[in-house]
Design a protein around this motif. Structure first.
Motif, PDB file in Angstrom:
ATOM      1  N   THR A 196      45.673 -49.946  -1.606  1.00  0.00           N
ATOM      2  CA  THR A 196      45.116 -51.248  -1.961  1.00  0.00           C
ATOM      3  C   THR A 196      44.244 -51.208  -3.220  1.00  0.00           C
ATOM      4  O   THR A 196      43.629 -52.218  -3.569  1.00  0.00           O
ATOM      5  N   LYS A 197      44.202 -50.076  -3.888  1.00  0.00           N
ATOM      6  CA  LYS A 197      43.324 -49.909  -5.042  1.00  0.00           C
ATOM      7  C   LYS A 197      43.567 -50.979  -6.105  1.00  0.00           C
ATOM      8  O   LYS A 197      42.620 -51.608  -6.603  1.00  0.00           O
ATOM      9  N   ALA A 198      44.824 -51.209  -6.452  1.00  0.00           N
ATOM     10  CA  ALA A 198      45.143 -52.192  -7.492  1.00  0.00           C
ATOM     11  C   ALA A 198      44.694 -53.591  -7.074  1.00  0.00           C
ATOM     12  O   ALA A 198      44.206 -54.369  -7.915  1.00  0.00           O
ATOM     13  N   ASN A 202      41.654 -55.927  -8.774  1.00  0.00           N
ATOM     14  CA  ASN A 202      42.131 -57.155  -9.400  1.00  0.00           C
ATOM     15  C   ASN A 202      41.000 -58.193  -9.406  1.00  0.00           C
ATOM     16  O   ASN A 202      40.388 -58.464  -8.376  1.00  0.00           O
ATOM     17  N   GLU A 203      40.722 -58.768 -10.569  1.00  0.00           N
ATOM     18  CA  GLU A 203      39.616 -59.729 -10.698  1.00  0.00           C
ATOM     19  C   GLU A 203      39.788 -60.917  -9.760  1.00  0.00           C
ATOM     20  O   GLU A 203      38.805 -61.461  -9.241  1.00  0.00           O
ATOM     21  N   ILE A 208      37.091 -61.053  -2.606  1.00  0.00           N
ATOM     22  CA  ILE A 208      37.522 -61.055  -1.205  1.00  0.00           C
ATOM     23  C   ILE A 208      37.245 -59.702  -0.568  1.00  0.00           C
ATOM     24  O   ILE A 208      36.723 -59.611   0.549  1.00  0.00           O
ATOM     25  N   PHE A 209      37.587 -58.631  -1.289  1.00  0.00           N
ATOM     26  CA  PHE A 209      37.397 -57.281  -0.750  1.00  0.00           C
ATOM     27  C   PHE A 209      35.925 -56.894  -0.677  1.00  0.00           C
ATOM     28  O   PHE A 209      35.560 -55.998   0.082  1.00  0.00           O
TER      29      PHE A 209
END
Length: 350
Positions: A196-198, A202-203, A208-209
């Motif tokens: 899930t790194k990308a 992601n801006e 959310i994360f």
């Protein structure tokens, strides 16, 4: 004087012959395999084994012909204290030289284990116990360990949602301990963060994360999508159905959430009494909104689908009864027709 010289010359000649013979036999030993047949042998080198014991194990398994010579060879190479413990895969056609190199710098066997998509944590725990990696009880303790979860950056009560479905390779431990459970869970969670790194960077999705509540909602929705359809193309559509229901204050009525709430008491059949039970916090037939937490650890495709659900007007869906795909509907009348067709298709299969 002449006699003494002759004796010295004779001694020197014998020494040379002896040295040459030793060198020849040593060279022959380390470069000659036991067999020309290419046959693999699995051998476990227990931790703390003496060099003598290791040499005997090799001889007992027909990998070398002379444990004493192998011991001398290992000492001459200064590698006796560098031999690894673990399970190795050797070949009878390998020379003693290659076998020693493998013991010192080779890799012990990594065994493959697959976490299928859609499994709840207790099924994952059983899987690892069955294959001899860690006890299910230890697995549970680890995924509920608050200190461990904090170190891994997981802001929830347990690691459900982070046990990434993937094929893994682990060293199989001699004994299943709490430490082996930590190693297993640690690797699985690290894989979640790698996959899930990308998305996390992601801006558009970063906030959310970073927000525990939004992250919980994301992984919970993704886990439901994971359970509802195996068809990749349908996942954004299914995510959109649940978003539409949430936006319209409709109850989700998702069977997989009810099943998760039943836990290990679920016997394979969802009954009316289960759907009518308000005591089950995961019963989305009784409680509005998303359930309290993820109902499995979703794959990357399910997470992506939940981050970008398809915009449409569907609020119902049902399996076709043929293949794995679904019929999506915007109203109850069409949905009821699709349900009847599903039942008809099931009858045709019988």
């Amino acid at each position: 004087m002449k006699t003494r010289t002759k004796i010295l010359l004779l001694f020197f000649l014998i020494l040379c012959l002896g040295t040459g013979s030793f060198a020849y036999h040593a060279y022959t030993f380390i470069n000659t395999p036991v067999s020309k047949n290419s046959q693999f042998v699995t051998l476990e080198i227990p931790a703390g084994s003496s060099l003598q014991h290791i040499c005997q194990l090799l001889a007992d398994n027909k990998l070398i012909t002379d444990p004493f010579k192998f011991k001398i060879y290992a000492k001459c190479k200064n590698t006796a204290t560098h031999i690894q413990a673990g399970t190795f895969l050797f070949n009878l056609s390998w020379t003693p030289q290659k076998i020693l190199d493998e013991l010192v710098s080779g890799s012990t066997i990594l065994y493959k284990i697959t976490i299928r998509e859609g499994l709840p944590w207790w099924e994952v725990a059983k899987l690892f116990e069955k294959d001899g990696y860690c006890k299910a009880t230890d697995f549970k303790e680890v995924i509920y360990d608050k200190e461990f979860l904090n170190k891994k950056g997981i802001p929830f009560a347990n690691a459900e949602g982070y046990l990434y479905p993937e094929t893994y390779r682990f060293h199989k431990p001699k004994e299943m301990t709490k430490e082996t459970a930590y190693k297993v869970v640690n690797k699985i969670i690290d894989t979640f963060f790698e996959k899930t790194k990308a998305l996390r960077e992601n801006e558009e999705y970063n906030k959310i994360f970073q927000d525990p509540q939004k992250l919980n909602e994301l992984l919970t929705l993704a886990s439901i999508v994971e359970k509802e359809t195996r068809v990749m193309e349908e996942r954004p559509i299914v995510a959109g159905v649940y978003i539409n229901r949430l936006n319209r204050n409709m109850i989700l009525q998702a069977d997989p959430t009810v099943i998760y709430g039943l836990g290990q008491n679920y016997k394979g059949q969802l009954l009316r009494k289960h759907l009518d039970d308000p005591k089950n916090p995961y019963n989305t037939y009784q409680h509005p909104g998303l359930p309290p937490s993820p109902i499995c650890s979703p794959s990357l495709s399910a997470i992506k689908a939940s981050l970008a659900p398809q915009e449409h007007e569907y609020i119902f869906f049902v399996a076709k009864g043929i293949g794995a795909s679904h019929v999506f509907s915007t109203n109850l009348q069409d949905h009821n027709k699709a349900v009847q067709e599903y039942r008809n298709n099931l009858k045709r299969k019988q």
